[in-house]
Motif scaffolding. Sequence first.
Motif, PDB file in Angstrom:
ATOM      1  N   LYS A  24       0.854  -1.454  -0.079  1.00  0.00           N
ATOM      2  CA  LYS A  24      -0.071   0.043  -0.022  1.00  0.00           C
ATOM      3  C   LYS A  24       0.806   1.275   0.122  1.00  0.00           C
ATOM      4  CE  LYS A  24      -3.650   2.282   2.649  1.00  0.00           C
ATOM      5  NZ  LYS A  24      -4.524   2.279   3.986  1.00  0.00           N
ATOM      6  N   ALA A  25       1.799   1.247   0.774  1.00  0.00           N
ATOM      7  CA  ALA A  25       2.641   2.574   0.844  1.00  0.00           C
ATOM      8  C   ALA A  25       3.647   2.514  -0.404  1.00  0.00           C
ATOM      9  CB  ALA A  25       3.727   2.239   2.287  1.00  0.00           C
ATOM     10  N   ILE A  26       3.993   1.533  -0.946  1.00  0.00           N
ATOM     11  CA  ILE A  26       4.800   1.520  -2.333  1.00  0.00           C
ATOM     12  C   ILE A  26       4.025   2.091  -3.430  1.00  0.00           C
ATOM     13  CG2 ILE A  26       5.981   0.194  -3.700  1.00  0.00           C
ATOM     14  CD1 ILE A  26       6.996  -1.645  -1.452  1.00  0.00           C
ATOM     15  N   ARG A  27       2.777   1.618  -3.633  1.00  0.00           N
ATOM     16  CA  ARG A  27       1.727   2.202  -4.510  1.00  0.00           C
ATOM     17  C   ARG A  27       1.576   3.599  -4.226  1.00  0.00           C
ATOM     18  NH1 ARG A  27      -1.024  -1.408  -7.562  1.00  0.00           N
ATOM     19  NH2 ARG A  27      -0.662  -3.653  -7.194  1.00  0.00           N
ATOM     20  N   ALA A  28       1.542   4.067  -3.180  1.00  0.00           N
ATOM     21  CA  ALA A  28       1.168   5.513  -2.895  1.00  0.00           C
ATOM     22  C   ALA A  28       2.371   6.238  -3.585  1.00  0.00           C
ATOM     23  CB  ALA A  28       0.915   5.608  -1.479  1.00  0.00           C
ATOM     24  N   GLU A  29       3.783   5.973  -3.083  1.00  0.00           N
ATOM     25  CA  GLU A  29       4.712   6.594  -3.733  1.00  0.00           C
ATOM     26  C   GLU A  29       4.919   6.611  -4.974  1.00  0.00           C
ATOM     27  OE1 GLU A  29       6.418   8.442  -1.319  1.00  0.00           O
ATOM     28  OE2 GLU A  29       4.623   7.871  -0.068  1.00  0.00           O
ATOM     29  N   ILE A  30       4.787   5.454  -5.660  1.00  0.00           N
ATOM     30  CA  ILE A  30       4.955   5.291  -7.175  1.00  0.00           C
ATOM     31  C   ILE A  30       3.889   6.346  -7.972  1.00  0.00           C
ATOM     32  CG2 ILE A  30       4.769   3.723  -9.117  1.00  0.00           C
ATOM     33  CD1 ILE A  30       5.742   1.670  -7.509  1.00  0.00           C
ATOM     34  N   GLU A  31       2.578   6.136  -7.239  1.00  0.00           N
ATOM     35  CA  GLU A  31       1.474   7.168  -7.870  1.00  0.00           C
ATOM     36  C   GLU A  31       2.091   8.649  -7.738  1.00  0.00           C
ATOM     37  OE1 GLU A  31      -2.106   6.284  -6.075  1.00  0.00           O
ATOM     38  OE2 GLU A  31      -2.358   4.137  -7.048  1.00  0.00           O
ATOM     39  N   ARG A  32       2.624   8.839  -6.667  1.00  0.00           N
ATOM     40  CA  ARG A  32       3.079  10.302  -6.480  1.00  0.00           C
ATOM     41  C   ARG A  32       4.050  10.500  -7.613  1.00  0.00           C
ATOM     42  NH1 ARG A  32       5.437  11.594  -0.885  1.00  0.00           N
ATOM     43  NH2 ARG A  32       4.949  13.889  -1.854  1.00  0.00           N
ATOM     44  N   ALA A  33       5.115   9.729  -7.768  1.00  0.00           N
ATOM     45  CA  ALA A  33       6.073   9.849  -8.884  1.00  0.00           C
ATOM     46  C   ALA A  33       5.529   9.892  -9.951  1.00  0.00           C
ATOM     47  CB  ALA A  33       6.916   8.842  -8.901  1.00  0.00           C
ATOM     48  N   LEU A  34       4.420   9.205 -10.484  1.00  0.00           N
ATOM     49  CA  LEU A  34       3.904   9.278 -11.671  1.00  0.00           C
ATOM     50  C   LEU A  34       3.328  10.536 -12.007  1.00  0.00           C
ATOM     51  CD1 LEU A  34       2.835   7.957 -14.461  1.00  0.00           C
ATOM     52  CD2 LEU A  34       0.981   6.772 -12.954  1.00  0.00           C
ATOM     53  N   SER A  35       2.534  10.960 -10.974  1.00  0.00           N
ATOM     54  CA  SER A  35       1.658  12.039 -10.964  1.00  0.00           C
ATOM     55  C   SER A  35       2.913  13.464 -11.335  1.00  0.00           C
ATOM     56  CB  SER A  35       1.019  12.578  -9.797  1.00  0.00           C
ATOM     57  OG  SER A  35       0.456  13.871  -9.861  1.00  0.00           O
ATOM     58  N   HIS A  36       3.863  13.418 -10.402  1.00  0.00           N
ATOM     59  CA  HIS A  36       5.124  14.355 -10.753  1.00  0.00           C
ATOM     60  C   HIS A  36       5.452  14.516 -12.127  1.00  0.00           C
ATOM     61  CE1 HIS A  36       8.400  16.991  -9.789  1.00  0.00           C
ATOM     62  NE2 HIS A  36       9.148  16.160 -10.556  1.00  0.00           N
ATOM     63  N   SER A  37       5.666  13.297 -12.719  1.00  0.00           N
ATOM     64  CA  SER A  37       6.287  13.219 -14.033  1.00  0.00           C
ATOM     65  C   SER A  37       5.498  13.658 -15.309  1.00  0.00           C
ATOM     66  CB  SER A  37       6.709  11.944 -14.372  1.00  0.00           C
ATOM     67  OG  SER A  37       5.757  11.085 -14.354  1.00  0.00           O
ATOM     68  N   ARG A  38       3.968  13.579 -15.061  1.00  0.00           N
ATOM     69  CA  ARG A  38       3.052  14.009 -15.834  1.00  0.00           C
ATOM     70  C   ARG A  38       2.923  15.416 -15.895  1.00  0.00           C
ATOM     71  NH1 ARG A  38      -1.497   9.001 -15.385  1.00  0.00           N
ATOM     72  NH2 ARG A  38      -0.436   7.537 -16.925  1.00  0.00           N
ATOM     73  N   VAL A  39       2.852  15.872 -14.617  1.00  0.00           N
ATOM     74  CA  VAL A  39       2.767  17.598 -14.484  1.00  0.00           C
ATOM     75  C   VAL A  39       4.228  18.369 -15.229  1.00  0.00           C
ATOM     76  CG1 VAL A  39       2.479  19.432 -12.980  1.00  0.00           C
ATOM     77  CG2 VAL A  39       1.122  17.247 -12.599  1.00  0.00           C
ATOM     78  N   VAL A  40       5.303  17.814 -14.537  1.00  0.00           N
ATOM     79  CA  VAL A  40       6.586  18.443 -14.832  1.00  0.00           C
ATOM     80  C   VAL A  40       6.969  18.294 -16.343  1.00  0.00           C
ATOM     81  CG1 VAL A  40       9.064  18.590 -14.130  1.00  0.00           C
ATOM     82  CG2 VAL A  40       7.336  18.432 -12.271  1.00  0.00           C
ATOM     83  N   TYR A  41       6.888  17.104 -17.003  1.00  0.00           N
ATOM     84  CA  TYR A  41       7.423  16.990 -18.030  1.00  0.00           C
ATOM     85  C   TYR A  41       6.190  16.838 -19.222  1.00  0.00           C
ATOM     86  CZ  TYR A  41      11.376  15.710 -15.244  1.00  0.00           C
ATOM     87  OH  TYR A  41      12.437  15.668 -14.468  1.00  0.00           O
ATOM     88  N   LYS A  42       5.283  17.904 -19.070  1.00  0.00           N
ATOM     89  CA  LYS A  42       4.299  17.838 -20.130  1.00  0.00           C
ATOM     90  C   LYS A  42       4.774  18.147 -21.353  1.00  0.00           C
ATOM     91  CE  LYS A  42       1.872  20.926 -17.776  1.00  0.00           C
ATOM     92  NZ  LYS A  42       1.111  21.994 -17.532  1.00  0.00           N
ATOM     93  N   SER A  43       5.918  19.117 -21.514  1.00  0.00           N
ATOM     94  CA  SER A  43       6.469  19.180 -23.095  1.00  0.00           C
ATOM     95  C   SER A  43       7.991  18.933 -23.125  1.00  0.00           C
ATOM     96  CB  SER A  43       6.653  20.905 -23.167  1.00  0.00           C
ATOM     97  OG  SER A  43       7.611  21.225 -22.046  1.00  0.00           O
ATOM     98  N   PRO A  44       8.249  18.445 -24.201  1.00  0.00           N
ATOM     99  CA  PRO A  44       9.680  17.882 -24.509  1.00  0.00           C
ATOM    100  C   PRO A  44      10.804  18.683 -24.152  1.00  0.00           C
ATOM    101  CG  PRO A  44       8.312  17.525 -26.332  1.00  0.00           C
ATOM    102  CD  PRO A  44       7.501  18.676 -25.638  1.00  0.00           C
ATOM    103  N   GLY A  45      10.415  19.755 -23.872  1.00  0.00           N
ATOM    104  CA  GLY A  45      11.746  20.920 -23.726  1.00  0.00           C
ATOM    105  C   GLY A  45      11.870  21.211 -22.270  1.00  0.00           C
ATOM    106  N   ALA A  46      10.999  20.447 -21.398  1.00  0.00           N
ATOM    107  CA  ALA A  46      11.067  20.969 -19.762  1.00  0.00           C
ATOM    108  C   ALA A  46      12.494  20.647 -19.270  1.00  0.00           C
ATOM    109  CB  ALA A  46       9.870  20.028 -19.140  1.00  0.00           C
ATOM    110  N   ALA A  47      12.983  19.708 -19.494  1.00  0.00           N
ATOM    111  CA  ALA A  47      14.295  19.301 -19.161  1.00  0.00           C
ATOM    112  C   ALA A  47      15.288  20.317 -19.504  1.00  0.00           C
ATOM    113  CB  ALA A  47      14.784  17.791 -19.270  1.00  0.00           C
ATOM    114  N   LEU A  48      15.188  20.632 -20.720  1.00  0.00           N
ATOM    115  CA  LEU A  48      16.334  21.820 -21.197  1.00  0.00           C
ATOM    116  C   LEU A  48      15.786  22.749 -20.479  1.00  0.00           C
ATOM    117  CD1 LEU A  48      16.511  20.716 -25.125  1.00  0.00           C
ATOM    118  CD2 LEU A  48      18.247  20.421 -23.061  1.00  0.00           C
ATOM    119  N   ALA A  49      14.768  23.454 -20.278  1.00  0.00           N
ATOM    120  CA  ALA A  49      14.407  24.515 -19.677  1.00  0.00           C
ATOM    121  C   ALA A  49      14.873  24.590 -18.149  1.00  0.00           C
ATOM    122  CB  ALA A  49      12.809  24.824 -19.710  1.00  0.00           C
ATOM    123  N   ALA A  50      14.896  23.541 -17.722  1.00  0.00           N
ATOM    124  CA  ALA A  50      15.375  23.445 -16.329  1.00  0.00           C
ATOM    125  C   ALA A  50      17.175  23.541 -16.132  1.00  0.00           C
ATOM    126  CB  ALA A  50      14.946  22.027 -15.718  1.00  0.00           C
TER     127      ALA A  50
END
Length: 420
Positions: free
Chosen positions: A28-54
């Motif tokens: 249960k705890a592992i699933r919650a952390e992986i879901e947080r990671a997935l949500s973060h990746s979808r929000v932060v890396y919406k555009s291909p150039g997000a990593a270059l901008a950072a």
Amino acid sequence: MSVGVEEACQKVECGLKEVLLVTVQLEKAIRAEIERALSHSRVVYKSPGAALAAAYSGVAPSDGTPPSFITGLAGVGKTRLRLAIQRILDGNRKISLDAAHPPVPLIDYVDCVVGQKGSVSAVLRTFASPGTAAGKVKIGQEELGWECARWMRVSGVCLFGGDETQFMTQSAAASTLITRTLLALAQLQVPWFVIANYSLGWKLRSRPPESTQRLLSRPVVLLPDPPASEDWVALLSAYQVVLDEAVSFSLVDHRVELWNLCAGLKRLLVNLLVLSYWMARSAGSPKASWAHVRQAFNSVRYATARDDVNLLIAHAGQKTSLRKNLLCPFDGPEVQAEAEVFEDQLRAARQATVALRTVQASMNRQERAAIAYINKTANPKPEPIAQVIKLQKTRKPRTLNGMLDAAAGFMESLDDGSKK
């Protein structure tokens, strides 16, 4: 049996610690952390150039990302959660963002063992670029945090975890140092979790509200699995595989008794089993019996653990006071429901002990002798290895008459020889 006692015990202990069982709580705890990671990746890396901008502009300041504060009794299995996540999110490769830039790392998860790191900078360097982490780039502490956030955004890190934070709380200013460290990690703006014992939870709760609201907004409390649960039986079955050549009894058949002797804490169970095997080998037996387990529980080497187990049992049965390292700093309906199950089992352990003591106290001498004979028969001593032992001949004490007789016999033997 081909190696010494200490070496054999070390092998047994290493084998038991290698067992990594994902229980219902851990899943249960592992699933919650992986879901947080997935949500973060979808929000932060919406555009291909997000990593270059950072990479060029850095990461914009924010209020910070609160951690999942994973806590529980010492030895309950909190570190198992971190090791499981480390195995699941083990991606570490390089990808090309475009033709104009060199490949960059793509890292799923970063693991941080705080241990005895004595400063915030020492902890932050775990998350820095290779050059900064190696000290090749000179940078101040304030800039170091932003540099770590930039590097993690460029390399695609979506989750990190911190463990062994309790070892940072040894100095007089420990609470201040660990609070500053955790707040600095929150500024990395990546989902994260921190593994801590109850004592650290109490220390953080005594800090100013601004800190506690940021650091203790997502508590996750892990409690021991009940002895009748499938997870506890599965754990003992896995330990049985490791102990195949080291014990002569079935761990599953003694699942309740073993739980009562360690309060369901996995680290204490490992220590108890290793100590039982040590006692068996030291006594000349190739395998530990259940009698050796009882002997190990009452031994001086298990005294500290035994005190904690007895305190937990006494608190559940009589509501005696508990040290803060044994008392959960968080409360709530979901925590209370699990805690009641744990306390019910502790009360059952107390009732079993009281019942045993009552029966033993009511026995007469003949009954106690009969029980002792049964236990001795059930656990016979190993046959000693056959050895040829030369005993010195005992000499009778010398007397004057004996010496005169010996001299006369000697003279007669000389006369007989001359005659021949």
